[in-house]
Motif scaffolding. Structure first.
Motif, PDB file in Angstrom:
ATOM      1  N   ASN A   1     -37.040  -2.017  22.342  1.00 20.13           N
ATOM      2  CA  ASN A   1     -37.711  -3.239  21.908  1.00 20.13           C
ATOM      3  C   ASN A   1     -36.754  -4.111  21.097  1.00 20.13           C
ATOM      4  O   ASN A   1     -36.000  -3.599  20.265  1.00 20.13           O
ATOM      5  N   PRO A   2     -36.779  -5.429  21.319  1.00 22.86           N
ATOM      6  CA  PRO A   2     -35.875  -6.305  20.561  1.00 22.86           C
ATOM      7  C   PRO A   2     -36.292  -6.371  19.096  1.00 22.86           C
ATOM      8  O   PRO A   2     -37.476  -6.250  18.778  1.00 22.86           O
ATOM      9  N   PRO A   3     -35.344  -6.563  18.182  1.00 22.95           N
ATOM     10  CA  PRO A   3     -35.699  -6.665  16.763  1.00 22.95           C
ATOM     11  C   PRO A   3     -36.435  -7.964  16.471  1.00 22.95           C
ATOM     12  O   PRO A   3     -36.176  -8.988  17.098  1.00 22.95           O
TER      13      PRO A   3
ATOM     14  N   PHE B   1     -30.233  -5.124  18.096  1.00 20.69           N
ATOM     15  CA  PHE B   1     -30.171  -6.109  19.179  1.00 20.69           C
ATOM     16  C   PHE B   1     -29.326  -5.594  20.347  1.00 20.69           C
ATOM     17  O   PHE B   1     -29.712  -5.709  21.518  1.00 20.69           O
ATOM     18  N   PHE B   2     -28.161  -5.015  20.050  1.00 20.95           N
ATOM     19  CA  PHE B   2     -27.310  -4.497  21.117  1.00 20.95           C
ATOM     20  C   PHE B   2     -27.920  -3.257  21.767  1.00 20.95           C
ATOM     21  O   PHE B   2     -27.715  -3.007  22.960  1.00 20.95           O
ATOM     22  N   SER B   3     -28.685  -2.499  20.984  1.00 22.09           N
ATOM     23  CA  SER B   3     -29.415  -1.384  21.576  1.00 22.09           C
ATOM     24  C   SER B   3     -30.456  -1.891  22.565  1.00 22.09           C
ATOM     25  O   SER B   3     -30.674  -1.289  23.621  1.00 22.09           O
ATOM     26  N   HIS B   4     -31.063  -3.023  22.236  1.00 25.06           N
ATOM     27  CA  HIS B   4     -32.019  -3.653  23.155  1.00 25.06           C
ATOM     28  C   HIS B   4     -31.328  -4.091  24.445  1.00 25.06           C
ATOM     29  O   HIS B   4     -31.851  -3.891  25.552  1.00 25.06           O
ATOM     30  N   LEU B   5     -30.129  -4.669  24.313  1.00 22.68           N
ATOM     31  CA  LEU B   5     -29.408  -5.151  25.497  1.00 22.68           C
ATOM     32  C   LEU B   5     -28.922  -3.995  26.373  1.00 22.68           C
ATOM     33  O   LEU B   5     -28.983  -4.073  27.606  1.00 22.68           O
ATOM     34  N   ARG B   6     -28.443  -2.925  25.745  1.00 18.52           N
ATOM     35  CA  ARG B   6     -27.828  -1.839  26.503  1.00 18.52           C
ATOM     36  C   ARG B   6     -28.837  -0.800  26.985  1.00 18.52           C
ATOM     37  O   ARG B   6     -28.702  -0.271  28.098  1.00 18.52           O
ATOM     38  N   GLN B   7     -29.819  -0.496  26.142  1.00 20.41           N
ATOM     39  CA  GLN B   7     -30.717   0.611  26.457  1.00 20.41           C
ATOM     40  C   GLN B   7     -32.146   0.172  26.758  1.00 20.41           C
ATOM     41  O   GLN B   7     -32.995   1.001  27.083  1.00 20.41           O
ATOM     42  N   GLY B   8     -32.426  -1.112  26.605  1.00 19.99           N
ATOM     43  CA  GLY B   8     -33.757  -1.611  26.912  1.00 19.99           C
ATOM     44  C   GLY B   8     -34.806  -1.307  25.859  1.00 19.99           C
ATOM     45  O   GLY B   8     -36.010  -1.343  26.153  1.00 19.99           O
TER      46      GLY B   8
END
Length: 243
Positions: free
Chosen positions: A170-172, A161-168
């Motif tokens: 795909n959301p889990p 989830f935080f990878s989605h927020l920081r790096q764009g």
């Protein structure tokens, strides 16, 4: 002192220690088991390590020597000369691995008992181990009962989830809840849909458990299982995204 004494009786605290200990013990046991499997495979090269993995530890603890182990597993031993001290090292490692497996089983049984008592409806829906993991990740039943379904759906997938927020990225689509057979054994193109539906029902079950509602039975769970089958039947083939 009264606060410490009260905390000792808090099911959330007890469940947290049990789940953390269970996870740590499982990780340790997997490491020990992998080592003994590779070790035995080095001496018994004709042994199928994948198909007979579950037999190796118990067979090694029951053996008095490498030749004895080869007889028990019904394979041809290599010509390697294994000294007494080396064999005792292999045998002792296998005994430790088997002992940890027993300890892990005891921890899992304790988690099941406490989760079934503390989260009866959620445990019936998801299974007590998964219900306990969600409760611990949410930091207590009270917080879990107040979480929206979308949050419950991705509990345990914080890194993604935080990878989605920081790096764009795909959301889990799911976290711990992916372990449920209704999701992990479904075709990949319907897992997100089933996880959303199941998370919404899990949110209701958690509120029933915490706020004193009528405990769920097999009737409620059966209706939810029917919804899972309906989703699978509605989407029998992958969409263009999954092709």
């Amino acid at each position: 002192k009264l606060g410490v004494a009260a905390a000792a009786h808090d099911p959330d605290r007890r469940l947290e220690h049990l789940v953390r200990a269970m996870d740590e013990m499982r990780a340790s046991h997997n490491t020990l088991e992998s080592r003994i499997v590779e070790w035995v495979g080095l001496f018994l090269s004709s042994l199928d390590l994948d198909k007979r993995r579950s037999e190796i530890v118990k067979a090694t603890t029951s053996s008095q020597s490498l030749d004895d182990l080869a007889i028990i597993l019904d394979v041809t031993p290599t010509n390697a000369e294994v000294g007494l001290s080396e064999w005792e090292g292999v045998h002792g490692w296998a005994v430790s691995t088997l002992s940890q497996a027993d300890c892990l089983n005891n921890l899992e049984e304790a988690v099941r008992e406490l989760a079934t008592e503390h989260l009866p409806s959620l445990s019936l829906l998801l299974g007590p181990i998964l219900a306990a993991q969600l409760c611990v990740t949410a930091h207590g039943r009270a917080r879990l009962a107040r979480f929206p379904a979308g949050t419950i759906q991705v509990l345990g997938a914080e890194k993604a989830f935080f990878s989605h927020l920081r790096q764009g990225t795909n959301p889990p689509k799911h976290g711990h809840i992916f372990q449920h057979p209704w999701i992990c054994r479904s075709p990949r193109w319907v897992r997100g849909k089933i996880s959303r539906m199941l998370a919404s029902k899990a949110a209701i079950a958690a509120r029933v458990d915490h706020f004193g509602g009528e405990t769920w039975g097999s009737k409620q769970v059966g209706k939810i299982e029917n919804l899972v089958h309906e989703i699978r039947e509605r989407y029998p083939n992958p969409t263009s995204r999954w092709r």
